[in-house]
Design a protein around this motif. Structure first.
Motif, mmCIF file in Angstrom:
data_model
loop_
_atom_site.group_PDB
_atom_site.id
_atom_site.type_symbol
_atom_site.label_atom_id
_atom_site.label_comp_id
_atom_site.label_asym_id
_atom_site.label_seq_id
_atom_site.Cartn_x
_atom_site.Cartn_y
_atom_site.Cartn_z
ATOM 1 N N PRO A 262 0.831 -1.220 0.000
ATOM 2 C CA PRO A 262 0.000 0.000 0.000
ATOM 3 C C PRO A 262 0.862 1.265 0.000
ATOM 4 N N ILE A 263 0.304 2.325 -0.562
ATOM 5 C CA ILE A 263 0.940 3.648 -0.502
ATOM 6 C C ILE A 263 0.130 4.491 0.476
ATOM 7 N N PHE A 264 0.786 4.933 1.541
ATOM 8 C CA PHE A 264 0.114 5.693 2.593
ATOM 9 C C PHE A 264 -0.016 7.153 2.180
ATOM 10 N N LEU A 265 -1.227 7.695 2.357
ATOM 11 C CA LEU A 265 -1.522 9.101 2.045
ATOM 12 C C LEU A 265 -1.972 9.777 3.340
ATOM 13 N N PRO A 266 -1.037 10.382 4.079
ATOM 14 C CA PRO A 266 -1.378 10.929 5.403
ATOM 15 C C PRO A 266 -2.372 12.076 5.360
ATOM 16 N N ARG A 267 -2.463 12.793 4.246
ATOM 17 C CA ARG A 267 -3.344 13.966 4.164
ATOM 18 C C ARG A 267 -4.685 13.649 3.498
ATOM 19 N N GLN A 268 -4.846 12.423 3.042
ATOM 20 C CA GLN A 268 -6.107 12.055 2.394
ATOM 21 C C GLN A 268 -7.169 11.806 3.467
ATOM 22 N N PRO A 269 -8.322 12.504 3.423
ATOM 23 C CA PRO A 269 -9.358 12.309 4.446
ATOM 24 C C PRO A 269 -9.852 10.864 4.485
ATOM 25 N N ALA A 270 -9.721 10.247 5.658
ATOM 26 C CA ALA A 270 -10.116 8.844 5.780
ATOM 27 C C ALA A 270 -11.621 8.666 5.703
ATOM 28 N N ALA A 271 -12.364 9.701 6.105
ATOM 29 C CA ALA A 271 -13.822 9.579 6.159
ATOM 30 C C ALA A 271 -14.484 9.761 4.800
ATOM 31 N N SER A 272 -13.725 10.215 3.816
ATOM 32 C CA SER A 272 -14.324 10.459 2.509
ATOM 33 C C SER A 272 -14.670 9.136 1.826
ATOM 34 N N SER A 273 -15.562 9.219 0.858
ATOM 35 C CA SER A 273 -15.947 8.018 0.110
ATOM 36 C C SER A 273 -14.737 7.465 -0.626
ATOM 37 N N PRO A 274 -14.678 6.139 -0.773
ATOM 38 C CA PRO A 274 -13.520 5.550 -1.453
ATOM 39 C C PRO A 274 -13.474 5.953 -2.918
ATOM 40 N N LEU A 275 -12.255 6.018 -3.446
ATOM 41 C CA LEU A 275 -12.036 6.280 -4.869
ATOM 42 C C LEU A 275 -11.571 4.991 -5.530
ATOM 43 N N LEU A 276 -12.038 4.753 -6.724
ATOM 44 C CA LEU A 276 -11.672 3.546 -7.472
ATOM 45 C C LEU A 276 -11.371 3.913 -8.916
ATOM 46 N N ALA A 277 -10.279 3.372 -9.445
ATOM 47 C CA ALA A 277 -9.952 3.541 -10.865
ATOM 48 C C ALA A 277 -9.503 2.205 -11.413
ATOM 49 N N LEU A 278 -9.767 1.990 -12.698
ATOM 50 C CA LEU A 278 -9.458 0.715 -13.334
ATOM 51 C C LEU A 278 -8.646 0.924 -14.603
ATOM 52 N N ASP A 279 -7.801 -0.058 -14.889
ATOM 53 C CA ASP A 279 -7.095 -0.144 -16.173
ATOM 54 C C ASP A 279 -7.428 -1.504 -16.748
ATOM 55 N N ILE A 280 -8.260 -1.513 -17.784
ATOM 56 C CA ILE A 280 -8.731 -2.768 -18.377
ATOM 57 C C ILE A 280 -7.941 -3.008 -19.653
ATOM 58 N N GLY A 281 -6.914 -3.839 -19.565
ATOM 59 C CA GLY A 281 -6.005 -4.074 -20.680
ATOM 60 C C GLY A 281 -6.375 -5.271 -21.518
ATOM 61 N N GLY A 282 -5.391 -5.764 -22.285
ATOM 62 C CA GLY A 282 -5.638 -6.879 -23.181
ATOM 63 C C GLY A 282 -5.821 -8.200 -22.466
ATOM 64 N N THR A 283 -5.166 -8.380 -21.314
ATOM 65 C CA THR A 283 -5.257 -9.646 -20.590
ATOM 66 C C THR A 283 -5.604 -9.466 -19.118
ATOM 67 N N LEU A 284 -5.343 -8.292 -18.546
ATOM 68 C CA LEU A 284 -5.550 -8.082 -17.113
ATOM 69 C C LEU A 284 -6.409 -6.845 -16.840
ATOM 70 N N ILE A 285 -7.108 -6.897 -15.707
ATOM 71 C CA ILE A 285 -7.811 -5.727 -15.181
ATOM 72 C C ILE A 285 -7.089 -5.323 -13.907
ATOM 73 N N LYS A 286 -6.602 -4.085 -13.852
ATOM 74 C CA LYS A 286 -5.890 -3.593 -12.674
ATOM 75 C C LYS A 286 -6.754 -2.548 -11.958
ATOM 76 N N LEU A 287 -6.846 -2.673 -10.637
ATOM 77 C CA LEU A 287 -7.637 -1.757 -9.822
ATOM 78 C C LEU A 287 -6.741 -1.048 -8.815
ATOM 79 N N VAL A 288 -6.960 0.252 -8.633
ATOM 80 C CA VAL A 288 -6.355 1.028 -7.557
ATOM 81 C C VAL A 288 -7.498 1.728 -6.832
ATOM 82 N N TYR A 289 -7.509 1.630 -5.498
ATOM 83 C CA TYR A 289 -8.591 2.246 -4.747
ATOM 84 C C TYR A 289 -8.067 2.768 -3.413
ATOM 85 N N THR A 290 -8.781 3.719 -2.851
ATOM 86 C CA THR A 290 -8.419 4.255 -1.547
ATOM 87 C C THR A 290 -9.175 3.510 -0.462
ATOM 88 N N ALA A 291 -8.508 3.378 0.690
ATOM 89 C CA ALA A 291 -9.132 2.709 1.833
ATOM 90 C C ALA A 291 -8.665 3.382 3.110
#
Length: 660
Positions: A31-60
């Protein structure tokens, strides 16, 4: 960067201030820690849908309090298992994301990659969300810049078994070359934030390695393939300098005995079939073959761009030590230690990271695949040749001579008897025929070519259309029919599920276009506009010459002249006449000179040198082997002469003596 990052967070984006990697620093995608990111905010999700894999990055959230910060977390799924991705998103509660809402029901998730277009309806039907589609190259560059500018320890080198962090100053980052290894490979020159150009790419990438690995080893996953490669020995199948010249000749010429001459080159003289080889050895040979090739192309492009900083990313690196070691060694070898391969943590998530960074970006927009003026495409390009009227003895020099044997050697000829070897490639005729024998069981190059004539490479090759849909990727000039990854469409591990003809067609396409691409880069780097091809694996074979001609016309946009030396005295299918003496290469007919300039791909290890006494005792045996090899060469030459005589007789009968 701090003010911009904080402003992004205020707009509902990601606050990057103080970002750092947490957890196991040696682990995969911590994980990459984001000390200034509000923990109470709604999670963010982004996807990279490639030729063989789907990659997800999200905040928690990291904890219970608002001041505990948040983490960026990472996940991936095979694209063919899209339902598992849907289940994960639901289970993690990521649908209440902080993105833009297109309606009361639908949330717009940031997504990139070709699958963002192709599977948009699936996300709408299964998850009730819309995909806010972002350009893939924009996202990859944004993701790389995010890591390099905001996350300490995100860049590192891996050489000689040592992993060392690289301190990158944000003020001295640009320009750099980014080599993104996905199913295929994209190579980008990055000059600033959101400032880049896609310089080139290659269809021989991770999808090629994995596709062939499935067919040759029966592996079910790419990680399984990597594990197999760790236990294997590529010397079982690879042809090295020692196999061609013998150890004594290597010592006389100062060549390393372990220099790789031809990947899979030993297969062509072996009586073994596919099942006679260990899966581990096959995997090791595949990995070295294609990682060296990717590194060589990256080196040539960096040289053409005048760049010394080369970063490697993409989901097919996966922090694998041998992959990084091979790439690092090859870059170091070809650049004579003037360049260094640098790798990125979270290298497989660059696109998804870049998409996540676009939350809160006022300039973000939902893209459509609009038509643009397409660049020339190799599948529709016509062969190019050099007519007799264009050549004379005074203007033929300088030129690039490409000798396609088991490996490939590229020689700059600047005058009569004046030439030097520039570079070589280990992916040559020996690789094509070696793989053809393993995959199709063919016994000769002619049989392989005949098979390829009846095949359809699109049965196993992944195209841009397979990833992006029927409109292709017009923004960077890639029509839907462009090959994205050779053998990238192979899903089954059963060789019997595929036609031998289709496999042969895909092999011929992949390696002839690769040879043409490398030849173009080498000619461009040396300022040469004329390329001559010779060698038993190309001359006299119309299909091979046609593929290479198309490749050269595509890469050079018709600026490079391509001609083939079919045999002594004849130049190309157009019948232009030149003797080797007039071309200044009569010295290359000497077997000793050929051996001096033929080889020079990367070393693949070190063979221990024999003690002097053992060398003397073994000299007679080695000379006997050399004599036997020369006899075989002589027999092959006689057969070639007989074939040419028959061909000449057929031509005379067809056209009449007067026309010849």
């Amino acid at each position: 960067m701090g003010e911009a990052a904080t402003a992004g967070a205020r707009r509902g984006g990601v606050d990057l201030t103080g970002a750092e990697i947490r957890g196991d620093l040696e682990g995969r995608n911590p994980p990459i820690f984001l000390p200034r990111q509000p923990a109470a905010s709604s999670p963010l999700l982004a996807l990279d849908i490639g030729g063989t894999l789907i990659k997800l990055v999200y905040t928690a959230s990291c904890g219970g309090g608002d001041g505990d910060g948040a983490e960026l977390r990472f996940a991936k799924f095979e694209r063919r298992r899209l339902h598992e991705c849907f289940d994960f998103v639901r289970a993690k509660g990521l649908l209440g994301c902080n993105g833009t809402r297109s309606s009361k029901e639908n949330v717009a998730l940031k997504a990139t990659g070709g699958g963002a277009y192709k599977f948009a309806n699936d996300f709408r039907e299964k998850l009730g969300v819309c995909l806010d589609k972002l350009d893939e190259m924009d996202s990859v560059v944004s993701g790389a810049n995010f890591l390099l500018q905001n996350v300490p320890g995100a860049a590192f080198t891996h050489m000689n078994g040592q992993r060392n962090p690289v301190d990158v100053s944000p003020n001295n980052l640009f320009p750099y070359l980014l080599v993104n290894i996905g199913s295929g490979v994209s190579i980008l020159k990055v000059t600033g934030n959101k400032k880049f150009e896609r310089v080139t790419g290659t269809h021989i990438g991770g999808g090629t390695m994995f596709g062939l690995a499935k067919l040759l080893t029966g592996c079910k996953s790419y990680d399984e393939f990597l594990q197999l490669s760790q236990k294997g020995d590529n010397f079982v199948l690879d042809l090295i300098v020692k196999d061609i010249c013998g150890e004594l000749v290597c010592q006389k010429q100062g060549l390393s005995t372990s220099t790789l001459a031809s990947s899979f080159g030993k297969v062509i003289t072996s009586k073994k079939g596919l099942t006679d080889y260990k899966p581990e050895d096959l995997a090791s040979t595949l990995l070295s073959a294609f990682t060296y090739n990717i590194a060589q192309i990256a080196f040539l492009v960096a040289s053409l761009m005048g760049l010394r900083r080369v970063f490697f990313g993409g989901s097919y690196i996966r922090g694998h030590k041998s992959t990084m070691e091979n790439i690092s060694y090859a870059i170091d070898f070809w650049s004579q230690r003037q360049m260094q391969a640098v790798f990125l943590r979270h290298e497989g998530y660059l696109g998804a990271l870049g998409a996540l960074m676009s939350y809160g970006d006022d300039n973000g927009e939902n893209l459509t695949l609009e038509e643009s003026e397409d660049e020339p495409h190799h599948e529709s390009a016509a062969p190019v040749g050099t007519s007799a009227d264009e050549e004379n003895e005074n203007n033929i020099f300088p030129y690039l001579l490409v000798n396609i044997g088991s490996g490939v050697s590229m020689i700059e000829v600047i005058g009569k008897g004046k030439f030097e070897r520039i570079i070589g490639s280990h992916l040559g005729g020996g690789t094509i025929l070696g793989l053809a024998r393993l995959l199709t069981g063919c016994s000769s190059y002619e049989e392989f070519l005949e098979l390829s004539q009846r095949g359809n490479n699109l049965s196993v090759d992944l195209t841009v259309g397979d990833i992006y849909g029927e409109e292709g990727y017009p923004k960077i000039g890639l029509p839907a029919s462009t090959t994205a990854a050779s053998f990238g469409k192979v899903n089954s591990s059963k060789l019997s599920d595929y036609k031998l003809e289709d496999l042969a067609a895909a092999l011929l396409n992949s390696f002839t276009y690769n040879i043409g691409q490398i030849a173009y880069f080498v000619a461009n780097l040396s300022g040469l506009k004329r390329i001559f091809f010779r060698g038993a694996y190309v001359c006299g074979h119309e299909k091979t010459m046609d593929k290479i001609s198309r490749s050269l016309k595509y890469w050079s946009k018709g600026e490079v002249q391509t001609t083939f030396l079919c045999h002594e005295g004849f130049l190309g299918t157009l019948g232009a006449f030149w003797s080797y003496e007039n071309m200044g290469i009569d010295g290359l007919a000497s077997h000793e000179v050929i051996r001096e300039v033929l080889l020079g791909a990367p070393y693949t290890g070190q063979f221990p040198s024999l003690p002097v006494t053992e060398q003397q005792n073994g000299e007679n045996n080695m000379l006997e082997v050399e004599v036997e090899r020369l006899r075989n060469d002589n027999a092959a030459l006689k057969a070639e002469v007989e074939r040419l005589q028959r061909e000449n007789a057929e031509l005379r009968a067809k056209f009449g003596t007067a026309t010849l």
